[in-house]
Each structure stands twice: as C-alpha cells, then as structure tokens.
Design a protein around this motif. Structure first.
Motif, PDB file in Angstrom:
ATOM      1  N   LYS A 133     105.652 -42.709 -28.284  1.00  0.00           N
ATOM      2  CA  LYS A 133     105.544 -44.130 -27.916  1.00  0.00           C
ATOM      3  C   LYS A 133     104.427 -44.344 -26.903  1.00  0.00           C
ATOM      4  CE  LYS A 133     110.193 -45.817 -28.886  1.00  0.00           C
ATOM      5  NZ  LYS A 133     111.412 -46.396 -28.302  1.00  0.00           N
ATOM      6  N   ALA A 134     104.270 -43.424 -25.978  1.00  0.00           N
ATOM      7  CA  ALA A 134     103.190 -43.531 -24.991  1.00  0.00           C
ATOM      8  C   ALA A 134     101.839 -43.475 -25.691  1.00  0.00           C
ATOM      9  CB  ALA A 134     103.303 -42.420 -23.937  1.00  0.00           C
ATOM     10  N   ALA A 135     101.693 -42.550 -26.640  1.00  0.00           N
ATOM     11  CA  ALA A 135     100.437 -42.435 -27.392  1.00  0.00           C
ATOM     12  C   ALA A 135     100.148 -43.733 -28.134  1.00  0.00           C
ATOM     13  CB  ALA A 135     100.500 -41.258 -28.362  1.00  0.00           C
ATOM     14  N   GLY A 136     101.177 -44.310 -28.724  1.00  0.00           N
ATOM     15  CA  GLY A 136     101.010 -45.594 -29.422  1.00  0.00           C
ATOM     16  C   GLY A 136     100.605 -46.711 -28.473  1.00  0.00           C
ATOM     17  N   ALA A 137     101.205 -46.727 -27.294  1.00  0.00           N
ATOM     18  CA  ALA A 137     100.877 -47.765 -26.305  1.00  0.00           C
ATOM     19  C   ALA A 137      99.438 -47.614 -25.819  1.00  0.00           C
ATOM     20  CB  ALA A 137     101.853 -47.689 -25.133  1.00  0.00           C
ATOM     21  N   TYR A 138      99.023 -46.382 -25.550  1.00  0.00           N
ATOM     22  CA  TYR A 138      97.638 -46.155 -25.127  1.00  0.00           C
ATOM     23  C   TYR A 138      96.668 -46.506 -26.252  1.00  0.00           C
ATOM     24  CZ  TYR A 138      99.229 -43.784 -20.885  1.00  0.00           C
ATOM     25  OH  TYR A 138      99.801 -43.485 -19.666  1.00  0.00           O
ATOM     26  N   GLN A 139      97.040 -46.167 -27.497  1.00  0.00           N
ATOM     27  CA  GLN A 139      96.167 -46.486 -28.637  1.00  0.00           C
ATOM     28  C   GLN A 139      96.037 -47.988 -28.795  1.00  0.00           C
ATOM     29  OE1 GLN A 139      94.242 -44.301 -30.439  1.00  0.00           O
ATOM     30  NE2 GLN A 139      93.353 -46.264 -31.016  1.00  0.00           N
ATOM     31  N   SER A 140      97.120 -48.703 -28.598  1.00  0.00           N
ATOM     32  CA  SER A 140      97.077 -50.170 -28.669  1.00  0.00           C
ATOM     33  C   SER A 140      96.117 -50.739 -27.620  1.00  0.00           C
ATOM     34  CB  SER A 140      98.489 -50.730 -28.466  1.00  0.00           C
ATOM     35  OG  SER A 140      98.464 -52.132 -28.444  1.00  0.00           O
ATOM     36  N   LEU A 141      96.162 -50.186 -26.433  1.00  0.00           N
ATOM     37  CA  LEU A 141      95.241 -50.614 -25.374  1.00  0.00           C
ATOM     38  C   LEU A 141      93.792 -50.279 -25.752  1.00  0.00           C
ATOM     39  CD1 LEU A 141      97.418 -49.525 -22.357  1.00  0.00           C
ATOM     40  CD2 LEU A 141      96.602 -51.857 -22.752  1.00  0.00           C
ATOM     41  N   LEU A 142      93.593 -49.121 -26.366  1.00  0.00           N
ATOM     42  CA  LEU A 142      92.243 -48.721 -26.770  1.00  0.00           C
ATOM     43  C   LEU A 142      91.735 -49.552 -27.942  1.00  0.00           C
ATOM     44  CD1 LEU A 142      92.575 -44.862 -26.392  1.00  0.00           C
ATOM     45  CD2 LEU A 142      91.075 -46.379 -25.076  1.00  0.00           C
ATOM     46  N   THR A 143      92.640 -50.008 -28.807  1.00  0.00           N
ATOM     47  CA  THR A 143      92.251 -50.872 -29.912  1.00  0.00           C
ATOM     48  C   THR A 143      91.722 -52.197 -29.373  1.00  0.00           C
ATOM     49  OG1 THR A 143      93.881 -49.844 -31.363  1.00  0.00           O
ATOM     50  CG2 THR A 143      93.076 -52.018 -32.014  1.00  0.00           C
ATOM     51  N   SER A 144      92.339 -52.675 -28.298  1.00  0.00           N
ATOM     52  CA  SER A 144      91.891 -53.921 -27.667  1.00  0.00           C
ATOM     53  C   SER A 144      90.595 -53.731 -26.893  1.00  0.00           C
ATOM     54  CB  SER A 144      92.955 -54.453 -26.708  1.00  0.00           C
ATOM     55  OG  SER A 144      94.137 -54.720 -27.394  1.00  0.00           O
ATOM     56  N   ASP A 145      90.438 -52.538 -26.289  1.00  0.00           N
ATOM     57  CA  ASP A 145      89.257 -52.256 -25.468  1.00  0.00           C
ATOM     58  C   ASP A 145      88.958 -50.763 -25.534  1.00  0.00           C
ATOM     59  OD1 ASP A 145      87.282 -51.985 -23.546  1.00  0.00           O
ATOM     60  OD2 ASP A 145      88.558 -52.548 -21.852  1.00  0.00           O
ATOM     61  N   ALA A 146      88.052 -50.402 -26.415  1.00  0.00           N
ATOM     62  CA  ALA A 146      87.731 -48.987 -26.632  1.00  0.00           C
ATOM     63  C   ALA A 146      87.151 -48.323 -25.382  1.00  0.00           C
ATOM     64  CB  ALA A 146      86.749 -48.843 -27.793  1.00  0.00           C
ATOM     65  N   GLY A 147      86.637 -49.107 -24.458  1.00  0.00           N
ATOM     66  CA  GLY A 147      86.050 -48.555 -23.237  1.00  0.00           C
ATOM     67  C   GLY A 147      87.017 -48.473 -22.076  1.00  0.00           C
ATOM     68  N   ASN A 148      88.301 -48.654 -22.319  1.00  0.00           N
ATOM     69  CA  ASN A 148      89.305 -48.601 -21.258  1.00  0.00           C
ATOM     70  C   ASN A 148      89.549 -47.137 -20.890  1.00  0.00           C
ATOM     71  OD1 ASN A 148      91.708 -48.542 -19.758  1.00  0.00           O
ATOM     72  ND2 ASN A 148      92.455 -50.412 -20.719  1.00  0.00           N
ATOM     73  N   ASP A 149      88.887 -46.690 -19.844  1.00  0.00           N
ATOM     74  CA  ASP A 149      88.944 -45.280 -19.464  1.00  0.00           C
ATOM     75  C   ASP A 149      90.327 -44.839 -19.009  1.00  0.00           C
ATOM     76  OD1 ASP A 149      86.321 -44.813 -20.182  1.00  0.00           O
ATOM     77  OD2 ASP A 149      85.546 -45.193 -18.177  1.00  0.00           O
ATOM     78  N   GLU A 150      91.073 -45.730 -18.402  1.00  0.00           N
ATOM     79  CA  GLU A 150      92.432 -45.365 -17.991  1.00  0.00           C
ATOM     80  C   GLU A 150      93.311 -45.119 -19.221  1.00  0.00           C
ATOM     81  OE1 GLU A 150      95.956 -46.914 -14.966  1.00  0.00           O
ATOM     82  OE2 GLU A 150      94.190 -48.178 -15.278  1.00  0.00           O
ATOM     83  N   ALA A 151      93.118 -45.932 -20.264  1.00  0.00           N
ATOM     84  CA  ALA A 151      93.859 -45.724 -21.503  1.00  0.00           C
ATOM     85  C   ALA A 151      93.392 -44.443 -22.201  1.00  0.00           C
ATOM     86  CB  ALA A 151      93.707 -46.925 -22.426  1.00  0.00           C
ATOM     87  N   LEU A 152      92.081 -44.156 -22.130  1.00  0.00           N
ATOM     88  CA  LEU A 152      91.564 -42.901 -22.684  1.00  0.00           C
ATOM     89  C   LEU A 152      92.209 -41.696 -21.995  1.00  0.00           C
ATOM     90  CD1 LEU A 152      87.727 -43.524 -23.140  1.00  0.00           C
ATOM     91  CD2 LEU A 152      89.329 -42.799 -24.907  1.00  0.00           C
ATOM     92  N   THR A 158      98.552 -37.564 -23.487  1.00  0.00           N
ATOM     93  CA  THR A 158      99.568 -37.436 -24.545  1.00  0.00           C
ATOM     94  C   THR A 158      99.178 -36.354 -25.540  1.00  0.00           C
ATOM     95  OG1 THR A 158      98.623 -39.163 -25.980  1.00  0.00           O
ATOM     96  CG2 THR A 158     100.288 -39.856 -24.361  1.00  0.00           C
ATOM     97  N   LEU A 159      97.888 -36.255 -25.837  1.00  0.00           N
ATOM     98  CA  LEU A 159      97.432 -35.208 -26.764  1.00  0.00           C
ATOM     99  C   LEU A 159      97.647 -33.815 -26.175  1.00  0.00           C
ATOM    100  CD1 LEU A 159      94.190 -36.948 -28.047  1.00  0.00           C
ATOM    101  CD2 LEU A 159      96.229 -36.408 -29.414  1.00  0.00           C
ATOM    102  N   VAL A 160      97.305 -33.649 -24.910  1.00  0.00           N
ATOM    103  CA  VAL A 160      97.488 -32.350 -24.254  1.00  0.00           C
ATOM    104  C   VAL A 160      98.970 -31.996 -24.190  1.00  0.00           C
ATOM    105  CG1 VAL A 160      97.250 -31.133 -22.047  1.00  0.00           C
ATOM    106  CG2 VAL A 160      95.322 -32.434 -22.978  1.00  0.00           C
ATOM    107  N   ARG A 161      99.799 -32.979 -23.864  1.00  0.00           N
ATOM    108  CA  ARG A 161     101.243 -32.713 -23.790  1.00  0.00           C
ATOM    109  C   ARG A 161     101.852 -32.448 -25.168  1.00  0.00           C
ATOM    110  NH1 ARG A 161     104.056 -36.523 -19.452  1.00  0.00           N
ATOM    111  NH2 ARG A 161     105.865 -35.404 -20.246  1.00  0.00           N
ATOM    112  N   SER A 162     101.113 -32.829 -26.231  1.00  0.00           N
ATOM    113  CA  SER A 162     101.539 -32.525 -27.601  1.00  0.00           C
ATOM    114  C   SER A 162     100.863 -31.263 -28.114  1.00  0.00           C
ATOM    115  CB  SER A 162     101.194 -33.696 -28.529  1.00  0.00           C
ATOM    116  OG  SER A 162     101.868 -34.860 -28.141  1.00  0.00           O
ATOM    117  N   ASN A 163     100.236 -30.523 -27.205  1.00  0.00           N
ATOM    118  CA  ASN A 163      99.545 -29.260 -27.508  1.00  0.00           C
ATOM    119  C   ASN A 163      98.301 -29.423 -28.375  1.00  0.00           C
ATOM    120  OD1 ASN A 163     101.308 -27.666 -25.958  1.00  0.00           O
ATOM    121  ND2 ASN A 163     102.785 -27.657 -27.645  1.00  0.00           N
ATOM    122  N   ASP A 164      97.703 -30.606 -28.369  1.00  0.00           N
ATOM    123  CA  ASP A 164      96.443 -30.811 -29.085  1.00  0.00           C
ATOM    124  C   ASP A 164      95.323 -30.850 -28.043  1.00  0.00           C
ATOM    125  OD1 ASP A 164      94.353 -31.401 -30.756  1.00  0.00           O
ATOM    126  OD2 ASP A 164      95.408 -33.010 -31.821  1.00  0.00           O
TER     127      ASP A 164
END
Length: 183
Positions: A133-152, A158-164
């Motif tokens: 859900k966190a990854a989805g929320a951050y992705q939603s923020l990035l969809t609205s603003d791809a340059g949102n560094d805090e969302a990045l 979330t990717l690191v915590r998912s071992n990616d």
C-alpha cells in the motif's frame, strides 16, 4: 479609557509575540536552536491559547528528533487546532513510531486531497509495514508529480524493503543530490 488600555496592551502583546516568533524562525534557519528555544518559550508563554507558537516550536523539536517534548507541547493545545497542528502531531507520532496514533489523526482530522497529507499517509503506511500500500501511495504521488523527490525516496525505500535493491538504487540516483529529501 480602561477598554482602550486593554486593547493597546493586547496589541502590544500580539506584536511582541510576533517578534518572538520571527526571531525564533531566524535562529532556527541559522541553526541556533538554544536561542530559538528561548524565543519559542517566550512566545508560548504569551500566546493566550494561540496554537501557532506551540506548533512552530513542536516543528523545530521534531526537526531535532525531540519527539517526546514536541508531543508534550502539542498536547497543551485545547483549541484552534488547524491543519498545521494536525500535521505537526502526525509527524511527531511518526517520529515516535506511533503509526496507529498517526493514522487515527490522519483519518479523523486531515483531508486527503492535499499532497502533503497524502505524503504523510504514505509514510505512515510504510511505518506500519504495509509495503504494498505504501508503494502504491508513493506511486500515486509520483504519477501526479514525477519530480517529487520525497515520493521517489519513499518508493525507493519500499523497493529496498521488498528486497529489490537494484530498482531502489536506480530510483535513488534520480533524486537531486541537493534536495531536501536527503536531509
């Protein structure tokens, strides 16, 4: 005549309080936190229940990682609880890793149509361990603003915590090195 004196006294008190807050803000910007603390304490003492000095003081304490004293301050506010108050309260709870309390404040008091509130919600989901859900929320923020560094940064986390680790590192490389997301 007495009413005029009281009105003048109140105006002077408000101006004095505004001066304390302005000096405190300047001290914070300079990293002079002891001086800022003195100014904030004076502003809080003379605030007549106004939440602004308390919220600003709590924000500084949060920035310094002093979450427990920030919470003690915020709990003194009994009226005039605006969005700034609730945002400071959520950040305080998150700093204390009290994500359930933060979630309660988010859902009860803050509208979710504001980007900063959506960011707090995403951070809270991450803190609660709901990575998907966190990854989805951050992705939603990035969809609205791809340059949102805090969302990045959040998405990378979330990717690191998912071992990616590879995709997480790629996202981190997209953050500008001088951005506040690094602070």
């Amino acid at each position: 005549f007495a009413v005029t004196l009281i009105a003048c006294g109140e105006a002077e008190k408000k101006q004095s309080n505004a001066n304390h807050l302005a000096r405190a803000k300047a001290y914070v910007e300079q990293g002079q936190y002891k001086a800022a603390t003195i100014e904030y304490k004076n502003a809080v003492k003379n605030s007549n229940g106004d939440s602004l000095p308390i919220v600003q003081y709590a924000q500084m304490l949060n920035k310094l990682g002093q979450y427990s004293p920030a919470l003690d301050l915020l709990e003194q506010v009994t009226s005039n609880k605006d969005q700034a108050y609730y945002v400071a309260l959520v950040k305080t709870y998150q700093g204390m890793q009290k994500y359930i309390s933060a979630d309660q404040v988010l859902s009860d008091n803050l509208a979710h149509d504001d980007v900063s509130v959506e960011m707090l919600k995403a951070h809270n989901l991450l803190g609660l361990g709901d990575i998907d859900k966190a990854a989805g929320a951050y992705q939603s923020l990035l969809t609205s603003d791809a340059g949102n560094d805090e969302a990045l940064l959040g998405k990378a986390t979330t990717l690191v915590r998912s071992n990616d680790f590879t995709k997480g590192a790629e996202l981190l490389n997209n953050i500008k090195k001088d951005d506040m997301a690094y602070v």
